[in-house]
Design a protein around this motif. Structure first.
Motif, mmCIF file in Angstrom:
data_model
loop_
_atom_site.group_PDB
_atom_site.id
_atom_site.type_symbol
_atom_site.label_atom_id
_atom_site.label_comp_id
_atom_site.label_asym_id
_atom_site.label_seq_id
_atom_site.Cartn_x
_atom_site.Cartn_y
_atom_site.Cartn_z
ATOM 1 N N ALA A 11 -1.551 16.099 -8.037
ATOM 2 C CA ALA A 11 -1.373 17.381 -8.739
ATOM 3 C C ALA A 11 -2.612 17.708 -9.576
ATOM 4 O O ALA A 11 -3.144 18.824 -9.517
ATOM 5 C CB ALA A 11 -0.116 17.336 -9.608
ATOM 6 N N ASP A 30 -8.038 10.125 -15.886
ATOM 7 C CA ASP A 30 -6.962 9.433 -15.150
ATOM 8 C C ASP A 30 -6.982 7.951 -15.478
ATOM 9 O O ASP A 30 -8.017 7.297 -15.371
ATOM 10 C CB ASP A 30 -7.106 9.625 -13.640
ATOM 11 C CG ASP A 30 -5.931 8.980 -12.925
ATOM 12 O OD1 ASP A 30 -4.775 9.310 -13.267
ATOM 13 O OD2 ASP A 30 -6.158 8.120 -12.062
ATOM 14 N N ASP A 33 -2.338 4.536 -13.578
ATOM 15 C CA ASP A 33 -1.213 3.643 -13.867
ATOM 16 C C ASP A 33 -0.677 3.033 -12.580
ATOM 17 O O ASP A 33 -0.650 3.685 -11.539
ATOM 18 C CB ASP A 33 -0.073 4.446 -14.521
ATOM 19 C CG ASP A 33 -0.362 4.774 -15.957
ATOM 20 O OD1 ASP A 33 -0.172 3.904 -16.812
ATOM 21 O OD2 ASP A 33 -0.784 5.925 -16.234
ATOM 22 N N GLN A 36 1.564 4.927 -9.618
ATOM 23 C CA GLN A 36 1.142 6.314 -9.336
ATOM 24 C C GLN A 36 1.793 6.751 -8.015
ATOM 25 O O GLN A 36 1.663 6.058 -6.988
ATOM 26 C CB GLN A 36 -0.379 6.360 -9.204
ATOM 27 C CG GLN A 36 -0.899 7.782 -9.016
ATOM 28 C CD GLN A 36 -2.301 7.814 -8.426
ATOM 29 O OE1 GLN A 36 -2.509 7.421 -7.274
ATOM 30 N NE2 GLN A 36 -3.245 8.281 -9.212
ATOM 31 N N ALA A 37 2.509 7.870 -8.058
ATOM 32 C CA ALA A 37 3.272 8.305 -6.872
ATOM 33 C C ALA A 37 2.342 8.591 -5.705
ATOM 34 O O ALA A 37 2.634 8.241 -4.555
ATOM 35 C CB ALA A 37 4.103 9.535 -7.219
ATOM 36 N N THR A 38 1.212 9.229 -5.981
ATOM 37 C CA THR A 38 0.289 9.599 -4.904
ATOM 38 C C THR A 38 -0.171 8.368 -4.130
ATOM 39 O O THR A 38 -0.256 8.379 -2.905
ATOM 40 C CB THR A 38 -0.923 10.349 -5.493
ATOM 41 O OG1 THR A 38 -0.441 11.476 -6.232
ATOM 42 C CG2 THR A 38 -1.880 10.810 -4.417
ATOM 43 N N GLY A 43 3.703 10.246 3.005
ATOM 44 C CA GLY A 43 2.803 11.258 3.553
ATOM 45 C C GLY A 43 3.380 12.235 4.554
ATOM 46 O O GLY A 43 2.637 12.842 5.321
ATOM 47 N N ILE A 44 4.685 12.438 4.560
ATOM 48 C CA ILE A 44 5.249 13.372 5.545
ATOM 49 C C ILE A 44 5.089 14.815 5.049
ATOM 50 O O ILE A 44 5.400 15.123 3.897
ATOM 51 C CB ILE A 44 6.746 13.082 5.771
ATOM 52 C CG1 ILE A 44 6.935 11.648 6.253
ATOM 53 C CG2 ILE A 44 7.347 14.074 6.773
ATOM 54 C CD1 ILE A 44 8.381 11.203 6.350
ATOM 55 N N GLY A 311 8.429 15.587 -7.513
ATOM 56 C CA GLY A 311 9.528 14.985 -6.762
ATOM 57 C C GLY A 311 9.124 14.395 -5.419
ATOM 58 O O GLY A 311 8.021 13.865 -5.259
ATOM 59 N N SER A 312 10.018 14.525 -4.447
ATOM 60 C CA SER A 312 9.839 13.878 -3.132
ATOM 61 C C SER A 312 8.900 14.646 -2.220
ATOM 62 O O SER A 312 8.572 14.165 -1.135
ATOM 63 C CB SER A 312 11.183 13.803 -2.400
ATOM 64 O OG SER A 312 12.045 13.013 -3.125
ATOM 65 N N GLY A 314 5.914 16.194 -3.329
ATOM 66 C CA GLY A 314 4.686 16.485 -4.080
ATOM 67 C C GLY A 314 3.415 16.366 -3.273
ATOM 68 O O GLY A 314 2.420 17.033 -3.579
ATOM 69 N N LEU A 315 3.418 15.544 -2.241
ATOM 70 C CA LEU A 315 2.209 15.479 -1.401
ATOM 71 C C LEU A 315 2.080 16.773 -0.618
ATOM 72 O O LEU A 315 1.000 17.289 -0.406
ATOM 73 C CB LEU A 315 2.329 14.348 -0.380
ATOM 74 C CG LEU A 315 1.892 12.965 -0.749
ATOM 75 C CD1 LEU A 315 1.730 12.153 0.515
ATOM 76 C CD2 LEU A 315 0.618 12.959 -1.535
ATOM 77 N N THR A 316 3.223 17.276 -0.186
ATOM 78 C CA THR A 316 3.236 18.538 0.546
ATOM 79 C C THR A 316 2.777 19.673 -0.370
ATOM 80 O O THR A 316 1.923 20.485 0.004
ATOM 81 C CB THR A 316 4.677 18.835 1.044
ATOM 82 O OG1 THR A 316 5.144 17.710 1.783
ATOM 83 C CG2 THR A 316 4.731 20.092 1.893
#
Ligand code: FAD
Length: 348
Positions: A11, A30, A33, A36-38, A43-44, A311-312, A314-316
């Motif tokens: 983000a 940055d 941590d 980190q979700a990323t 990756g879908i 959320g689920s 966020g990559l998108t």
């Protein structure tokens, strides 16, 4: 403008990248941590299959999927780096009794949206040709428009491009007293709980199992959206992941648990023969949420902007959200209706 971004996951990096390209002076802090979700993500990029009915969410993620090919092509050209983005297609498995209904539901989403691509039911032979090791009795369809990206590679490319365009990236924690004259954008993910302002950010711990699939090194398989919340993603060569657990928690502990390992191994053995796979490691990511499960994108005071709760998906969503936020902040017209994403619960 002078802009400070706190949080360099997808983000923050996306907002920073698009902001420097519009001529702003941007610094990203940055502290990388654990959790980190990323970094942990699967990756879908396939928002059309979800049964979620929230229209604001759907508008956001479909516009985001539409932006991906153009965004990636420019980013990969600028950096010469691979992001792992592929239009790999998405195989979706369903229980027999809902298969035709699900096929129609997903096909209908393509009527006015060519990004969905062809949606068609697969024969057993077609499924085996696309994913030779998968063993399932469930019927399958393919969504040709589905794709995938490697979160950590995309982030590395964005960081590189951000610096190339003149941005300053600091691998350190942000000190609240620095940069007093700049606009601050908080993209702190699950660690948004540390900030004093609303919206309240919660997080889920998501564990994902990495494994090698024997004898399938030379085939790029589509992503698989299996039954329930389970998915399987081919990363590269013989490396795959299966995910995921979703556990609401206040904890920032990122050690894998035996319970999640056992659950994901059980899921893995539903789709592959144990002798065909070798489990290599567990990944743990902390997915940030807001109370209504919609991202929050907006000002919380004159000098503070927040993008969080991705959320689920966020990559998108993050590449497009970053682009739209950069336009808004730079005073340019944006497509996104920000009023849909900046609701804050009134205080009791
Ligand atoms: C297992 C898993 C699978 C997923 N799969 C998918 C998927 O298939 N498709 C999809 O679209 N999405 C997926 N997601 C969701 C997606 O990864 C996230 O929504 C997205 O990465 C969130 O990005 P972010 O930048 O908001 O947060 P993060 O990536 O968590 O980044 C936040 C960053 O802020 C930093 N930070 C926090 N506070 C400070 C501070 N005070 N100073 C400096 N730095 C700070 C942290 O160190 C961290 O690096 C998945 C997530 C997980 C965990």
């Amino acid at each position: 403008m002078n802009i400070t971004i706190i949080g360099g996951g997808l983000a923050g990096a996306s907002a920073g990248y698009h902001l420097v390209k519009l001529g702003n002076n941007v610094t990203i802090y940055d502290r990388a941590d654990k959790g980190q979700a990323t970094f942990a993500s699967a990756g879908i990029i396939c928002p059309w299959v979800s049964q979620r009915r929230n229209k604001k969410w759907y508008r956001l993620v479909t516009a985001s999927a539409h932006y991906y090919p153009e965004f990636i092509s420019i980013l990969e050209q600028e950096t010469g780096m691979s992001t792992g983005y592929k239009n790999s297609g998405a195989i979706c498995l369903f229980k027999e009794n809902i298969f035709d209904k699900a096929t129609k539901r997903i096909s209908d989403k393509g009527i006015d949206n060519p990004d969905v691509g062809e949606v068609r039911q697969l024969t057993k032979d077609e499924l085996s040709a696309m994913h030779p090791s998968i063993t399932t009795e469930y019927p399958a369809l393919i969504v040709e428009g589905g794709g995938q990206v490697r979160g950590r590679k995309l982030l590395a490319a964005l960081k590189e491009a951000f610096i190339q365009h003149g941005g300053s990236w600091k691998n350190e924690s942000y000190n609240e007293n620095s940069d007093v004259n700049s606009l601050k954008i908080y993209t702190t993910g699950a660690w948004g709980t540390e900030q004093k302002y609303k919206p309240e950010i919660a997080h889920q711990r998501a564990e994902i199992m990495h494994f090698r699939l024997k004898n399938q090194e030379n085939l790029q398989s589509p992503v698989v959206m299996a039954l329930g919340p389970t998915y399987i993603v081919h990363l590269e060569k013989d490396e795959y992941v299966i995910g995921t657990t979703h556990i609401d928690t206040d904890s920032f502990d990122t050690s894998p648990t035996e319970e999640s390992y056992n659950y994901l191994r059980e899921e893995l053995y539903k789709y592959f023969q144990p002798e065909d796979v070798e489990i290599t490691e567990m990944g743990v990511g902390l997915k940030p949420y807001t109370r209504d499960f919609l991202p929050f994108i907006g000002y919380v005071d004159d000098n503070t902007f927040v993008v969080n709760g991705m959320g689920s998906t966020g990559l998108t969503a993050s590449p497009y959200v970053g682009q739209q936020v950069a336009r808004l902040i730079s005073g340019l017209p944006a497509e996104l209706d920000f009023d849909d994403y900046n609701y804050i619960e009134p205080q009791n």
